[in-house]
Write a protein that holds these residues in place. Structure first.
Motif, PDB file in Angstrom:
ATOM      1  N   LEU A  93     -81.022  61.421-153.047  1.00  0.00           N
ATOM      2  CA  LEU A  93     -80.286  61.507-151.776  1.00  0.00           C
ATOM      3  C   LEU A  93     -80.715  62.720-150.948  1.00  0.00           C
ATOM      4  CD1 LEU A  93     -78.156  59.966-150.212  1.00  0.00           C
ATOM      5  CD2 LEU A  93     -76.403  61.372-151.299  1.00  0.00           C
ATOM      6  N   PRO A  94     -80.696  63.950-151.476  1.00  0.00           N
ATOM      7  CA  PRO A  94     -81.201  65.070-150.660  1.00  0.00           C
ATOM      8  C   PRO A  94     -82.703  64.949-150.386  1.00  0.00           C
ATOM      9  CG  PRO A  94     -80.692  65.804-152.885  1.00  0.00           C
ATOM     10  CD  PRO A  94     -80.129  64.432-152.746  1.00  0.00           C
ATOM     11  N   PHE A  95     -83.461  64.328-151.297  1.00  0.00           N
ATOM     12  CA  PHE A  95     -84.887  64.124-151.075  1.00  0.00           C
ATOM     13  C   PHE A  95     -85.098  63.253-149.838  1.00  0.00           C
ATOM     14  CE2 PHE A  95     -89.110  62.852-153.349  1.00  0.00           C
ATOM     15  CZ  PHE A  95     -89.816  63.575-152.402  1.00  0.00           C
ATOM     16  N   ALA A  96     -84.330  62.165-149.718  1.00  0.00           N
ATOM     17  CA  ALA A  96     -84.465  61.267-148.573  1.00  0.00           C
ATOM     18  C   ALA A  96     -84.104  61.977-147.277  1.00  0.00           C
ATOM     19  CB  ALA A  96     -83.584  60.039-148.789  1.00  0.00           C
ATOM     20  N   PHE A  97     -83.021  62.749-147.282  1.00  0.00           N
ATOM     21  CA  PHE A  97     -82.627  63.477-146.070  1.00  0.00           C
ATOM     22  C   PHE A  97     -83.661  64.540-145.720  1.00  0.00           C
ATOM     23  CE2 PHE A  97     -78.625  61.401-146.543  1.00  0.00           C
ATOM     24  CZ  PHE A  97     -78.017  61.453-145.303  1.00  0.00           C
ATOM     25  N   GLY A  98     -84.271  65.178-146.727  1.00  0.00           N
ATOM     26  CA  GLY A  98     -85.304  66.172-146.448  1.00  0.00           C
ATOM     27  C   GLY A  98     -86.544  65.556-145.818  1.00  0.00           C
ATOM     28  N   LEU A  99     -86.933  64.344-146.281  1.00  0.00           N
ATOM     29  CA  LEU A  99     -88.096  63.663-145.705  1.00  0.00           C
ATOM     30  C   LEU A  99     -87.883  63.354-144.231  1.00  0.00           C
ATOM     31  CD1 LEU A  99     -88.972  61.164-148.594  1.00  0.00           C
ATOM     32  CD2 LEU A  99     -90.358  63.105-147.839  1.00  0.00           C
ATOM     33  N   VAL A 100     -86.660  62.966-143.849  1.00  0.00           N
ATOM     34  CA  VAL A 100     -86.399  62.517-142.479  1.00  0.00           C
ATOM     35  C   VAL A 100     -85.926  63.665-141.584  1.00  0.00           C
ATOM     36  CG1 VAL A 100     -84.978  60.970-141.065  1.00  0.00           C
ATOM     37  CG2 VAL A 100     -85.914  60.172-143.246  1.00  0.00           C
ATOM     38  N   MET A 128     -91.714  68.865-160.132  1.00  0.00           N
ATOM     39  CA  MET A 128     -91.026  68.739-158.839  1.00  0.00           C
ATOM     40  C   MET A 128     -91.998  68.966-157.681  1.00  0.00           C
ATOM     41  SD  MET A 128     -87.192  70.297-159.327  1.00  0.00           S
ATOM     42  CE  MET A 128     -87.634  71.704-160.328  1.00  0.00           C
ATOM     43  N   ALA A 129     -92.902  69.902-157.842  1.00  0.00           N
ATOM     44  CA  ALA A 129     -93.893  70.123-156.785  1.00  0.00           C
ATOM     45  C   ALA A 129     -94.769  68.894-156.604  1.00  0.00           C
ATOM     46  CB  ALA A 129     -94.756  71.338-157.124  1.00  0.00           C
ATOM     47  N   LEU A 130     -95.198  68.299-157.720  1.00  0.00           N
ATOM     48  CA  LEU A 130     -96.033  67.102-157.652  1.00  0.00           C
ATOM     49  C   LEU A 130     -95.267  65.936-157.028  1.00  0.00           C
ATOM     50  CD1 LEU A 130     -98.621  65.558-158.294  1.00  0.00           C
ATOM     51  CD2 LEU A 130     -97.752  65.206-160.618  1.00  0.00           C
ATOM     52  N   GLU A 131     -93.984  65.726-157.447  1.00  0.00           N
ATOM     53  CA  GLU A 131     -93.181  64.624-156.899  1.00  0.00           C
ATOM     54  C   GLU A 131     -92.954  64.815-155.400  1.00  0.00           C
ATOM     55  OE1 GLU A 131     -90.432  63.426-160.772  1.00  0.00           O
ATOM     56  OE2 GLU A 131     -89.676  64.834-159.282  1.00  0.00           O
ATOM     57  N   THR A 132     -92.623  66.055-155.001  1.00  0.00           N
ATOM     58  CA  THR A 132     -92.317  66.307-153.592  1.00  0.00           C
ATOM     59  C   THR A 132     -93.558  66.105-152.723  1.00  0.00           C
ATOM     60  OG1 THR A 132     -90.648  67.907-154.282  1.00  0.00           O
ATOM     61  CG2 THR A 132     -91.332  67.966-151.982  1.00  0.00           C
ATOM     62  N   GLY A 133     -94.696  66.677-153.143  1.00  0.00           N
ATOM     63  CA  GLY A 133     -95.921  66.507-152.368  1.00  0.00           C
ATOM     64  C   GLY A 133     -96.322  65.053-152.258  1.00  0.00           C
ATOM     65  N   THR A 134     -96.250  64.333-153.361  1.00  0.00           N
ATOM     66  CA  THR A 134     -96.609  62.911-153.337  1.00  0.00           C
ATOM     67  C   THR A 134     -95.676  62.135-152.417  1.00  0.00           C
ATOM     68  OG1 THR A 134     -97.423  63.069-155.606  1.00  0.00           O
ATOM     69  CG2 THR A 134     -96.945  60.866-154.765  1.00  0.00           C
ATOM     70  N   GLY A 135     -94.357  62.423-152.499  1.00  0.00           N
ATOM     71  CA  GLY A 135     -93.405  61.724-151.641  1.00  0.00           C
ATOM     72  C   GLY A 135     -93.665  61.968-150.176  1.00  0.00           C
ATOM     73  N   SER A 166     -92.191  56.211-155.538  1.00  0.00           N
ATOM     74  CA  SER A 166     -93.425  56.804-156.070  1.00  0.00           C
ATOM     75  C   SER A 166     -93.140  58.113-156.786  1.00  0.00           C
ATOM     76  CB  SER A 166     -94.428  57.030-154.930  1.00  0.00           C
ATOM     77  OG  SER A 166     -93.911  57.952-153.971  1.00  0.00           O
ATOM     78  N   SER A 167     -92.218  58.918-156.246  1.00  0.00           N
ATOM     79  CA  SER A 167     -91.874  60.173-156.931  1.00  0.00           C
ATOM     80  C   SER A 167     -91.169  59.888-158.259  1.00  0.00           C
ATOM     81  CB  SER A 167     -90.995  61.044-156.029  1.00  0.00           C
ATOM     82  OG  SER A 167     -89.744  60.417-155.801  1.00  0.00           O
TER      83      SER A 167
END
Length: 820
Positions: free
Chosen positions: A74-81, A118-125, A153-154
């Motif tokens: 949920l915070p990952f999605a809001f951070g992307l947008v 987490m760095a790998l997941e965030t960069g890939t996302g 993907s993350s």
């Protein structure tokens, strides 16, 4: 060496992932954020959201695997947008990393691994979202697809990296095996990703919708955690109940420990459960369903200060070895008398949460129950051995080793209850007195011992020989074809005595005369059958035939029945029948709660007449009604005097079958209680199972009328008839009396102890009081306390006695003084 190899593997994996993650993150920070956003989420807000997601995780248990799932999507999605690439990367590393250090207190190795991941997941996302969405913003469908693809993907990268790490640490679990076990987490993460896409779209269209969306997300997370907590408590209670039941139903120490270890292992979702008492250990692993005894127990973690401890080597990648790698374990003390015991449960590395204080307390509860069960089983084993030896001495003849008269009578009564057809014999040696008088008692005893051996060897399976006393032996013989078989078995036994006997150089012949009574044709009680077999034996001696079958026409004692009937009628009219009372004692506090009234008849010419004899005559001659009325009137009058003396106890009176079919019986009971000034609630009428199970309309009406009066109804000799739960629930019964045949042998016959426990549990479930009769020793009383029986009755406390002796017994302390 193994631990060093695993350490190298995990650090190599972490270093490689850190390099790739740094490159992906560095490239992702060059990407541009979406334009025309309704608002921008700063990095510190994202950090707080990621920290909360790591703190408030959800634990799911699927079979033996446990999964820890966060809502970081949920915070990952809001951070992307709504955030910037740099802000999203910084917020996740700072927020989630802080939670791992402060809240989860992970070891440096695991923190380094998770931060790199987490760095790998965030960069890939970030890269996937930019590539798929192409700069489109919600509510454009391209943004939905890009956002969902970035989150999934993350998730896939995280699951794959964890699977590789677990496979590298534990070579016993393959990569695909580990990956499959994480399927539940991926499924839940995918569902969260879909919800996150919807939430981002709603907030993009209406920013103020973020308030209810956040509230719903928070409430949903709390609700899931509360549900999970309640469900865990329910599962724990259910498992504790299953553990208690398995321990209670165990048969012997071996079965008890095996079942307990299996239940503990399943409850704690462990890979191994082990019990150490003294210098021996019992182990049960996932692969090995059967415990094995270990020679070396030094590897065991030990509780400190009598409290449970958690041994956790996850952070250092170390393992303990219990036949397989174990990364964490709980060790708690097991109280087994003076011998120190340790219960250990352990499991290998997995993505689940670590053991905590609640787990330790749960294992401590199970360990206490296990220790108490082991101590009780050990006590029962000792009691069974001691009482078996004592019972053998009490029920067997010391000279021959044969059963005695009481043992034989019990066997006969049991066979009669089971509706068997058989023959009862009495064998008396001929001219044995001559041997004793001529050669002395030493040779006589040797002869008796040899005769006993020959008779024992001549018996067929299921037959019994007992020494009744002197040179007289009792027999239970098979008679499938009736009298013909009984006579053939008698001839075979006489042939066994045909070979001359030799004792210290003396050789002499001994024969025996045998009398036979057929059961149940010649009697339905052991004493009656033995007496009639003795009558037949006397006929055999007189006639010189060697064996005779009982014939009632030649039984001179049959005239006694006529005499007993005539004198009984007179004694009832003159009220010379006495009533004695046997106390009924509360099992817990030993207080006397009631007495049972028992008729006694001492006649001037007949002497003491046994109750079973004159009651049977009363039933056959129609005197049972007047006898019951006399006993009840006397008992209620004595009860009124006891109440006046300050003894608030109840009175129990046995009722015959004919009384239950007499429609006027309830009115008589009501009149007698009124006459004595006794509250009917203080009167208990005891009826047998056979009587109450007839279920005739008249019997049911009488029982209902008695219940309306307020009289308490008790089922006597429960367990010896054909019990039915349907009758217990339908009829107005308030008490069960467990028969002495089960209670008396509780400490010797484990099966009887189970029957008493099960009957007590069943009765309590139906709100019935349980009375155990036939208590003859302290051991039986303690076992009755263990099974939670309510009231006990038997010779251990007191034999039946007149009212004056009862009062003296009560004043002297009653059962308290006896047990002390």
């Amino acid at each position: 060496m193994v631990r060093d190899t695993r350490r190298v593997r995990i650090w190599a994996l972490t270093a490689g992932m850190a390099v790739v993650g740094a490159l992906a993150a560095a490239f992702a920070t060059t990407l541009d954020p979406l334009g025309d956003r309704p608002f921008v989420v700063p990095w510190w807000a994202l950090a707080a959201a990621f920290a909360l997601a790591e703190v408030f995780v959800i634990h799911l248990h699927v079979r033996r695997d446990a999964h820890t799932i966060s809502l970081a999507e949920l915070p990952f999605a809001f951070g992307l947008v709504f955030g910037s690439p740099v802000g999203l990367l910084a917020g996740r590393l700072v927020g989630a990393g802080s939670a791992l250090v402060v809240h989860r207190r992970q070891a440096p190795t695991k923190i380094a691994f998770n931060m790199s991941l987490m760095a790998l997941e965030t960069g890939t996302g970030l890269m996937v979202f930019d590539a798929v969405a192409g700069g489109a913003a919600p509510p454009d469908p391209r943004a939905w697809v890009g956002l969902f693809a970035a989150l999934v993907s993350s998730l896939a990268i995280g699951a794959g990296a964890v699977s590789v790490a677990l496979a590298a640490v534990d070579r016993t679990r393959g990569f695909w095996q580990v990956s499959r076990s994480m399927g539940t987490g991926v499924f839940v993460g995918t569902a969260t990703a879909i919800v996150s896409v919807i939430a981002v779209t709603v907030v993009w269209v209406e920013p103020w919708a973020g308030v209810p969306v956040g509230a719903v997300a928070l409430m949903g997370g709390v609700a899931v955690r509360v549900y999970r907590s309640l469900n865990d408590r329910y599962e724990d209670l259910e498992a504790v109940y299953a553990f208690t039941r398995a321990v209670d139903e165990a048969d012997g120490i071996e079965d008890l420990v095996a079942g307990a270890l299996e239940n503990v292992r399943d409850l704690m979702r462990a890979d191994v459960a082990e019990l150490v008492v003294g210098d021996t250990a019992r182990r049960l692993t996932v692969e090995d369903r059967h415990p094995t005894t270990l020679d070396d127990t030094e590897h065991m973690p030990r509780p400190v200060g009598g409290e449970g401890v958690i041994v956790n080597t996850r952070g250092t990648l170390g393992t303990m070895h219990f036949g397989r790698p174990v990364a964490e374990a709980i060790a708690v003390p097991v109280p087994v008398g003076s011998t120190p015991g340790v219960l250990v449960v352990g499991r290998d590395a997995s993505p689940s949460r670590v053991y905590d204080g609640d787990d330790v307390r749960l294992v401590e509860v199970l360990a206490r129950q296990l220790g108490e069960a082991i101590e009780q089983e050990q006590l029962l084993s000792r009691l069974r051995d001691e009482l078996a030896a004592k019972d053998f001495r009490a029920s067997h003849d010391h000279l021959t080793g044969l059963p005695n008269r009481q043992f034989l009578a019990d066997r006969i009564d049991r066979l009669l209850e089971e509706d068997h057809r058989f023959a009862v014999g009495v064998l008396d040696l001929d001219r044995f007195k001559e041997v004793n008088d001529t050669l002395g008692h030493q040779h006589g005893d040797a002869l008796i011992a040899e005769v006993a051996g020959r008779l024992r060897d001549a018996l067929d399976e299921g037959e019994v020989v007992a020494r009744l006393g002197g040179d007289e032996f009792g027999l239970v013989l098979a008679c499938g074809d009736g009298v013909v078989d009984a006579l053939e078995r008698s001839r075979a036994l006489r042939r066994a005595l045909g070979t001359p006997f030799t004792s210290e150089g003396f050789t002499f012949d001994v024969t025996g005369s045998i009398g036979i009574a057929m059961a149940p044709d010649d009697g339905t009680e052991a004493q009656v059958l033995l007496r009639r077999a003795d009558v037949a034996m006397q006929e055999a001696k007189t006639s010189g035939s060697g064996y005779e079958v009982y014939d009632s026409r030649r039984d001179r004692s049959s005239t006694r029945r006529l005499v007993v009937a005539g004198e009984l009628r007179t004694s009832i009219t003159d009220e010379t029948i006495e009533v004695h009372y046997q106390p009924k004692v509360h099992v817990g506090d030993l207080e006397t709660v009631g007495v049972e009234a028992l008729a006694r008849w001492e006649h001037d010419r007949l002497g003491r007449v046994r109750p079973d004899e004159f009651v049977a005559v009363a039933e056959q001659t129609g005197l049972i009604g007047p006898l019951t009325e006399l006993v009840m009137r006397t008992a209620l009058g004595d009860l009124a005097k006891l109440h006046a003396d300050g003894f608030e106890i109840s009175m129990a009176v046995n009722v015959a079958a004919r009384s239950l079919s007499d429609s006027g019986f309830p009115a008589m009971v009501a009149a007698l209680t009124t006459e004595a000034g006794i509250d009917p609630r203080h009167l208990t009428l005891e009826v047998t199972e056979t009587m109450i199970m007839t279920d005739s309309p008249r019997t049911t009406a009488v029982l209902s009328a008695l219940d309306e009066i307020g009289v308490k109804l008790s089922i006597d000799d429960f367990g010896t008839g054909y019990s039915s739960l349907a009758y217990l629930t339908r009829l107005p019964v308030g008490e069960l009396k467990i028969d002495r045949t089960f209670v008396g042998n509780m400490a010797v016959e484990h099966r009887n102890s189970r029957i008493v426990r099960s009957t007590t549990d069943m009765a309590h479930a139906l709100d019935l009081q349980v009375v155990a009769e036939g208590v003859e020793n302290r051991a039986t009383l303690e076992l009755l306390r263990a099974v939670r029986a309510d009231v006990a009755q038997g010779y251990y406390f007191a034999r039946p006695m007149p009212r004056d002796e009862l009062v003296a017994w009560l004043v002297d302390g009653g059962a308290h003084r006896v047990v002390e």
